[in-house]
Enzyme design. Structure first.
Site, PDB file in Angstrom:
ATOM      1  N   ILE A 262       0.826  -1.210   0.000  1.00 25.03           N
ATOM      2  CA  ILE A 262       0.000   0.000   0.000  1.00 25.03           C
ATOM      3  C   ILE A 262       0.859   1.259   0.000  1.00 25.03           C
ATOM      4  CG2 ILE A 262      -1.603   1.349   1.421  1.00 25.03           C
ATOM      5  CD1 ILE A 262      -2.863  -1.359   2.256  1.00 25.03           C
TER       6      ILE A 262
ATOM      7  N   ASP B 130      10.979   3.453   5.476  1.00 28.27           N
ATOM      8  CA  ASP B 130      10.752   2.046   5.797  1.00 28.27           C
ATOM      9  C   ASP B 130      12.013   1.482   6.434  1.00 28.27           C
ATOM     10  OD1 ASP B 130      10.169  -0.923   5.420  1.00 28.27           O
ATOM     11  OD2 ASP B 130       8.461  -0.059   4.354  1.00 28.27           O
TER      12      ASP B 130
ATOM     13  N   ASN C 152       1.173   4.968   7.465  1.00 22.64           N
ATOM     14  CA  ASN C 152       0.780   3.693   6.873  1.00 22.64           C
ATOM     15  C   ASN C 152       1.462   2.503   7.532  1.00 22.64           C
ATOM     16  OD1 ASN C 152      -0.253   1.917   4.615  1.00 22.64           O
ATOM     17  ND2 ASN C 152       1.957   1.744   4.253  1.00 22.64           N
TER      18      ASN C 152
ATOM     19  N   TYR D 236      -3.725  -6.307  17.003  1.00 22.37           N
ATOM     20  CA  TYR D 236      -3.716  -5.512  15.775  1.00 22.37           C
ATOM     21  C   TYR D 236      -5.033  -4.763  15.603  1.00 22.37           C
ATOM     22  CZ  TYR D 236      -3.398  -4.405  10.787  1.00 22.37           C
ATOM     23  OH  TYR D 236      -3.376  -3.760   9.569  1.00 22.37           O
TER      24      TYR D 236
END
Length: 284
Positions: free
Chosen positions: A21, A40, A93, A161
């Site tokens: 994504i 990242d 994200n 989660y």
């Protein structure tokens, strides 16, 4: 007429931007004119994605950061703002879980619970508190958080989660309410099951088929579906949307009983199985 979806001159940070994504969102925002910073822990992946965007005529940079390190998260935002002079869009994200450890309420250990909240909720808070002063000084900015459908419907596993993403959903509304009058919008995108390359690799055929018992569209979701939704929410075209979550889930998830009723045609003519190329559409 000016297209308000354009992002010319804007700088966007996308956490978890190496693949899936995040990578799709970065490519789409770059196509719309933004300079994108793909952050990242997978530095090689972030750089490869940035190189592909640049080769297609966009502007992107890959950087390494560790979502579990509060100082690294805040440092990422400070470094980007210092490098470019402004920071207009933050897409929180990054996130995830360990399916073999994130189980049911009585099965999950404390360390896993806390780390998953760090990974999903706390990194969102750390990045947001770092970017808010920058956006407030600018008088504008847009934050988009990634949540999950599991936080709304509940699941038989992944309690940490779902709970952490549920917290992100609530947090989104708080940021919107507290800073909206000062030019900051904060929204969320709520994905259903999205066929990232990793998901395609690990899903069984039975699981792929069960996916279509829970959606009302003719194909599965892919990362670009989320990327386009994020880009819209981040753009001026969504200027009157604040504190909201857009669900991108193919009309699902449905309850198990409702899914079975749909499959057998209780709501009308029986729904045929989609062709194979729609079950697994081409991924970028």
């Amino acid at each position: 007429m000016e297209l308000k979806t354009r992002m010319d001159g804007q700088v966007a940070v996308i956490t978890g931007g190496a693949q899936g994504i995040g990578a799709s969102t970065g490519r789409i925002m770059a196509e719309l004119g933004a300079t994108v910073v793909l952050a990242d822990v997978n530095e090689d992946g972030a750089n490869a994605t940035a190189e592909a965007i640049n080769a297609d005529g966009g502007t992107a940079v890959g950087v390494r950061y560790d979502a579990f390190d509060k100082d690294a998260v805040r440092g990422l935002i400070t470094d980007v703002a210092g490098r470019f002079g402004h920071l207009d869009i933050l897409h929180n994200n990054v996130g995830g879980s360990w399916p073999d450890r994130d189980l049911q309420v009585l099965d999950i250990d404390d360390d896993t619970w806390l780390k998953i909240f760090d990974w999903n909720m706390h990194t969102t808070h750390w990045a947001t508190t770092a970017v808010l002063p920058i956006m407030l000084e600018q008088g504008k900015g847009s934050i988009v958080n990634t949540i999950t459908g599991g936080a709304q419907v509940g699941m038989s596993i992944q309690v940490a989660y779902g709970s952490a993403k549920g917290a992100v959903s609530s947090y989104t509304r708080y940021v919107a309410v507290q800073y909206g009058r000062r030019g900051i919008r904060c929204n969320a995108v709520n994905p259903g099951l999205i066929l990232t390359p990793h998901a395609v690799e690990v899903m069984s055929e039975d699981f792929k088929r069960s996916l279509f018992d829970q959606i009302t569209t003719v194909r599965a979701g892919v990362p670009d579906d989320i990327g386009y939704a994020v880009a819209f929410l981040a753009s001026d075209a969504a200027g009157y949307i604040n504190g909201e979550a857009i669900t991108v889930a193919g009309g699902g998830p449905r309850s198990s009983h409702d899914a079975e009723a749909l499959r057998v045609g209780a709501y009308g003519p029986s729904v045929p199985a989609p062709p194979a190329d729609l079950i697994l559409p081409d991924l970028h």
